[in-house]
Design an enzyme around this catalytic site. Structure first.
Site, mmCIF file in Angstrom:
data_model
loop_
_atom_site.group_PDB
_atom_site.id
_atom_site.type_symbol
_atom_site.label_atom_id
_atom_site.label_comp_id
_atom_site.label_asym_id
_atom_site.label_seq_id
_atom_site.Cartn_x
_atom_site.Cartn_y
_atom_site.Cartn_z
ATOM 1 N N ARG A 139 31.190 32.154 44.955
ATOM 2 C CA ARG A 139 31.575 33.194 45.910
ATOM 3 C C ARG A 139 31.774 34.478 45.144
ATOM 4 N NH1 ARG A 139 36.219 35.623 47.938
ATOM 5 N NH2 ARG A 139 37.672 34.295 46.791
ATOM 6 N N ARG A 174 44.525 43.065 27.359
ATOM 7 C CA ARG A 174 45.101 42.140 28.350
ATOM 8 C C ARG A 174 44.748 40.724 27.924
ATOM 9 N NH1 ARG A 174 42.611 42.202 34.059
ATOM 10 N NH2 ARG A 174 41.940 40.053 33.671
ATOM 11 N N GLU A 233 40.927 40.459 27.271
ATOM 12 C CA GLU A 233 40.218 41.579 27.887
ATOM 13 C C GLU A 233 40.478 42.863 27.102
ATOM 14 O OE1 GLU A 233 38.189 41.527 30.408
ATOM 15 O OE2 GLU A 233 38.658 39.800 31.686
#
Length: 299
Positions: A207, A250, A267
């Protein structure tokens, strides 16, 4: 005090994080330009620093994005950091430097490799829910959680056949109850943390359009989580060279089966910093940007 660029995608120049950070930088006396990273008319040389922020459309054009990063002077984070961090094989480097990560198999295309990875976990293939994702992606694009190992294998195989690097990991079940903890750093110092609710629903399959910011809660990380987050940053420095100057970072953590934190992702490229969700976070980050400019002698 300084002219500062916030690099964005064309579709995210009005993102709430961009707006909030711009306001905080202006409050400190700076002038801010929100610039689209792939706009050929931008003169990046006129900025005291360019901060990579919401460049969230780069993944299908990674080579173009990295070529841009190499051309921009005074870019934070640096181009070599972006090169390393935009391909999730950096997780191998973290593991090599003793940072705990989710056990990952790469480019699994047959049942033998899938079985072998399950065996390393002390499980059978059918006892595991699997997460499959590409090594270059953002926002959980092309990522899915599979209960049927045949579906996981087909997903991984399809990525490899498309010329992409595939990652196959056991789904960390604690995420359903606890979520993921994102630990944020500004200028190398701990800033704030949030809990992100589970992104991958069982049986959901592929998705697109997931947004972690839909379900966020400010939190205080445990001492153990802070220790592992710091381990991740140390491992990055060892991998990239000792003088690594990170304006932002992050570290996304989950609780492993043994009850200890594991790194899901580190990140360093264009992470959402979740500035609107924690009081004072945007001001802290604006001060870190100011310090970065000052360190380059541009103030």
């Amino acid at each position: 005090m300084a002219l500062i660029a916030l690099a964005s995608a064309a579709s995210t120049t009005d993102d709430p994080e961009i707006k909030l950070l711009s306001e905080e930088l202006v409050a400190l006396g700076h002038e801010v330009g929100v610039e689209v990273w792939d706009d050929p008319d931008v003169d990046w040389h006129r900025y005291a620093v360019t901060v990579v922020r919401t460049t969230w459309d780069y993944t299908p054009r990674r080579d173009e994005f990295l070529a841009w990063a190499r051309r921009v002077p005074r870019l934070r984070n640096r181009a070599d950091v972006l090169t390393w961090n935009t391909h999730k094989t950096y997780l191998r480097d973290l593991a090599k430097h003793d940072c705990p990560i989710i056990p990952t198999a790469w480019d699994v295309t047959d049942e033998a490799a899938l079985t072998a990875h399950a065996t390393t976990l002390g499980l059978s293939v059918d006892d595991v829910e699997w997460v499959v994702k590409p090594a270059v992606s953002a926002g959980s694009a092309d990522t899915a959680r599979w209960a049927d190992p045949a579906d996981a294998l087909e997903h991984s195989r399809s990525l490899v056949e498309a010329g992409r690097t595939s990652m196959l990991q056991p789904y960390v079940s604690t995420v359903d109850a606890e979520g993921e903890t994102a630990v944020l750093f500004a200028g190398g110092e701990y800033s704030h943390a949030v809990v992100k609710a589970a992104m991958l629903a069982p049986g959901e399959g592929l998705r697109e359009g997931r947004d972690a910011r839909e379900h966020l809660t400010a939190t205080t990380p445990t001492a153990e989580q802070l220790t592992v987050a710091a381990q991740a940053l140390r491992a990055a420095r060892k991998s990239l060279g000792g003088g690594l100057d990170l304006l932002y970072a992050r570290v996304d953590l989950v609780t492993g089966a043994d009850g200890t934190p594991q790194v899901m992702e580190l990140e360093l490229t264009e992470p959402a910093l979740f500035l609107p969700y924690v009081d004072g976070a945007a001001a802290t980050f604006a001060k870190a940007v100011t310090a970065s400019v000052a360190s380059m002698g541009r103030l």
